[in-house]
Design a protein around this motif. Structure first.
Motif, PDB file in Angstrom:
ATOM      1  N   GLY A   1      47.772  35.539  27.640  1.00 64.75           N
ATOM      2  CA  GLY A   1      47.593  36.894  28.137  1.00 64.75           C
ATOM      3  C   GLY A   1      46.216  37.122  28.734  1.00 64.75           C
ATOM      4  N   ARG A   2      45.414  36.061  28.951  1.00 65.28           N
ATOM      5  CA  ARG A   2      44.059  36.227  29.442  1.00 65.28           C
ATOM      6  C   ARG A   2      43.828  35.519  30.769  1.00 65.28           C
TER       7      ARG A   2
ATOM      8  N   ASP B   1      38.136  44.754  23.585  1.00 65.11           N
ATOM      9  CA  ASP B   1      38.791  45.244  24.797  1.00 65.11           C
ATOM     10  C   ASP B   1      39.042  46.745  24.737  1.00 65.11           C
TER      11      ASP B   1
ATOM     12  N   GLU C   1      45.144  47.088  29.036  1.00 60.25           N
ATOM     13  CA  GLU C   1      46.298  46.208  29.218  1.00 60.25           C
ATOM     14  C   GLU C   1      46.099  44.882  28.496  1.00 60.25           C
ATOM     15  N   ARG C   2      44.855  44.396  28.425  1.00 58.83           N
ATOM     16  CA  ARG C   2      44.603  43.163  27.683  1.00 58.83           C
ATOM     17  C   ARG C   2      44.915  43.349  26.202  1.00 58.83           C
TER      18      ARG C   2
ATOM     19  N   ALA D   1      41.368  46.781  30.872  1.00 57.68           N
ATOM     20  CA  ALA D   1      40.927  46.484  29.503  1.00 57.68           C
ATOM     21  C   ALA D   1      42.001  46.866  28.487  1.00 57.68           C
TER      22      ALA D   1
ATOM     23  N   GLN E   1      35.028  38.054  33.272  1.00 57.39           N
ATOM     24  CA  GLN E   1      36.368  37.683  32.825  1.00 57.39           C
ATOM     25  C   GLN E   1      36.279  36.794  31.597  1.00 57.39           C
TER      26      GLN E   1
ATOM     27  N   THR F   1      48.929  43.528  25.672  1.00 59.69           N
ATOM     28  CA  THR F   1      49.647  42.284  25.964  1.00 59.69           C
ATOM     29  C   THR F   1      49.183  41.125  25.088  1.00 59.69           C
ATOM     30  N   HIS F   2      48.285  41.397  24.142  1.00 59.64           N
ATOM     31  CA  HIS F   2      47.781  40.312  23.299  1.00 59.64           C
ATOM     32  C   HIS F   2      48.917  39.763  22.431  1.00 59.64           C
TER      33      HIS F   2
END
Length: 487
Positions: free
Chosen positions: A485-486, A217, A238-239, A236, A171, A242-243
């Protein structure tokens, strides 16, 4: 050569080096001596001597000296490619991460050399060495570095994804350039969080802006896709989507990830996903506008309409090809009948194979499967993969049928203990990350400014809910210690 050997073998000293103050002084003196010894203008150590000295050094004990000698031999023709490769492998498998914190730039240079096409090592070995080095420097794997990007690029280009997963599965919480609160601690203090020693200043990473972060990502998602690890691929992608961005809009790479995220969600969950709640209104509208062909595919998938789905996919073939998503779209077609079968759980506890053949349809052909045996084969594949919990029964006097089993799992005692131990380990790691993040935020001017604004709004709005911290991030906050977002 004797003097050189004495200097290069002189660290670590025989004295107790558990004291960080003593260690820091000793290692800095040693580095200056080595730099002076191997200075391009002053060195008296020939290439031949350096090769001899290298054989006397233990990379696990004399990590700084070993790396410095290897660096000095980078242009020496007397060291064969095979010997150079073996030396680098030996070093990156055994180096002391405590020492390497002091020679980050030289370490990074050596790691970068491994990833080059000209370096004489198999691709899987290269990826394994880079991944192992990243986790040896930061066992938590929580700090994104420039070496992460080199790793995923090499793994993707050489189709060696499985050798990078130990790093990709970690993570990511921290990014280069985040504000630090090292205080009076030395770099050799093994209790330091990675933000305090993996920095552009120490040379263990370069600065990363938003683009390479998104690329990491996206490529991670593609690597997971290449091994059909759909749930991890979905996370991955989605990260990426949503950044946080400066103007709330979306970039090309984010749109690309969104298209893939939609398709992979169909594989994982069997229906169109809800857009993440923390995506801003402007970004949502942009995704909906730019991804209409993919939304159409998802709509037909939801309707369990195999023939319209097939026709839509064929009609937009050029789109999938241009976006390099043809393979993913074909996976969606192949999965459609599987999800038709999965939906039968909502109606039946048992269903005849012949009935399944009549009530479901392949989106790849637009027709029912040609025989009951083909249906059995499809279902068995779903059971073996873990997608479907069920069993095919073949009574002597009746046609074969599928029995759906309970989705709940009863764990054995050993499995239960393993789950508990894993949960405890995760909580321990999260506690350390929480303390580091809390300390960082407590001195971050943007966070303090946010708290002050929030307190004022509470008074002015008489208890009305204020905007979230995400909504108030300013342009310069994005990659300078406040990243959303993380977490």
């Amino acid at each position: 050569m004797e003097e050189a050997t004495s200097i290069l073998l002189g660290f670590p000293p025989e004295a107790d080096i558990s004291n960080d103050d003593f260690y820091d002084q000793a290692v800095n003196i040693h580095i200056k001596q080595v730099e002076h010894l191997l200075s391009a203008k002053k060195t008296t150590v020939s290439g031949e001597d350096a090769v001899k000295i290298l054989k006397l050094l233990d990379p696990a004990v004399h990590s700084i000296s070993y790396l410095a000698i290897l660096d000095s031999l980078s242009t020496y023709d007397g060291l064969s490619h095979e010997d150079r490769g073996r030396a680098l492998i030996d070093f990156f498998l055994n180096f002391d991460p405590r020492q390497i914190r002091y020679v980050g730039s030289m370490f990074s240079l050596g790691l970068n050399r491994i990833s080059t096409d000209s370096f004489p090592l198999p691709h899987d070995v290269k990826v394994s060495l880079i991944a192992g080095a990243i986790l040896k420097i930061d066992p938590t794997g929580s700090m994104l570095t420039s070496h992460h990007l080199a790793l995923v690029n090499l793994a993707y280009e050489t189709d060696t994804a499985e050798y990078a997963f130990d790093v990709l599965d970690k993570q990511i919480v921290y990014f280069p350039g985040m504000s630090r609160n090292q205080g009076d601690k030395y770099k050799c203090d093994m209790s330091l969080p990675p933000t305090d020693y993996i920095t552009p200043e120490t040379g263990l990473t370069t600065r990363l802006d938003i683009q390479p972060t998104l690329e990491y990502d996206l490529l991670s998602g593609l690597l997971y896709c290449s091994r059909a690890q759909w749930a991890k691929a979905c996370a991955a992608f989605e990260r990426v989507i949503t950044h946080p961005t400066r103007d709330g809009g979306v970039s090309t790479i984010m749109t690309d990830a969104y298209n893939k995220w939609l398709l992979v969600n169909l594989l994982v969950n069997g229906h169109t996903p809800e857009m993440p709640t923390h995506i801003g209104t402007a970004a949502k509208k942009a995704y909906e506008t730019l991804s209409k062909p993919y939304a159409a595919v998802a709509s037909h998938f939801d309707a369990m309409a195999a023939l319209p789905l097939k026709e839509e996919v064929e009609r937009q073939g050029e789109t999938w090809s241009n976006d390099q998503n043809t393979g993913l779209v074909q996976q969606v077609l192949a999965a459609h009948q599987k999800w038709q079968i999965m939906d039968l759980r909502n109606v039946y506890s048992k269903v005849a194979i012949a009935d399944i053949r009549q009530t479901t349809c392949s989106a790849e052909t637009g027709d029912a499967l040609p025989s009951d045996e083909e249906v059995e084969k499809l279902i068995q594949g779903m059971i073996v993969s873990g997608m479907l919990k069920g069993m095919i029964e073949k009574p002597a006097d009746k046609p074969p049928y599928l029995t759906f089993l309970s989705e709940s799992e009863e764990l054995s005692e050993s499995e239960y203990k393993h789950h508990i131990a894993s949960a405890v380990q995760t909580l321990t790691e999260l506690e350390a990350m929480y303390k580091t993040t809390n300390a960082r935020l407590s001195t971050n001017p943007y966070w303090i400014k946010h708290l002050i604004r929030e307190q004022k709004r509470e008074k002015e709005n008489a208890g009305q809910e204020p905007p979230t911290f995400d909504d108030q991030i300013e342009d310069e906050d994005l990659m300078s210690g406040v990243t959303t977002g993380r977490l």
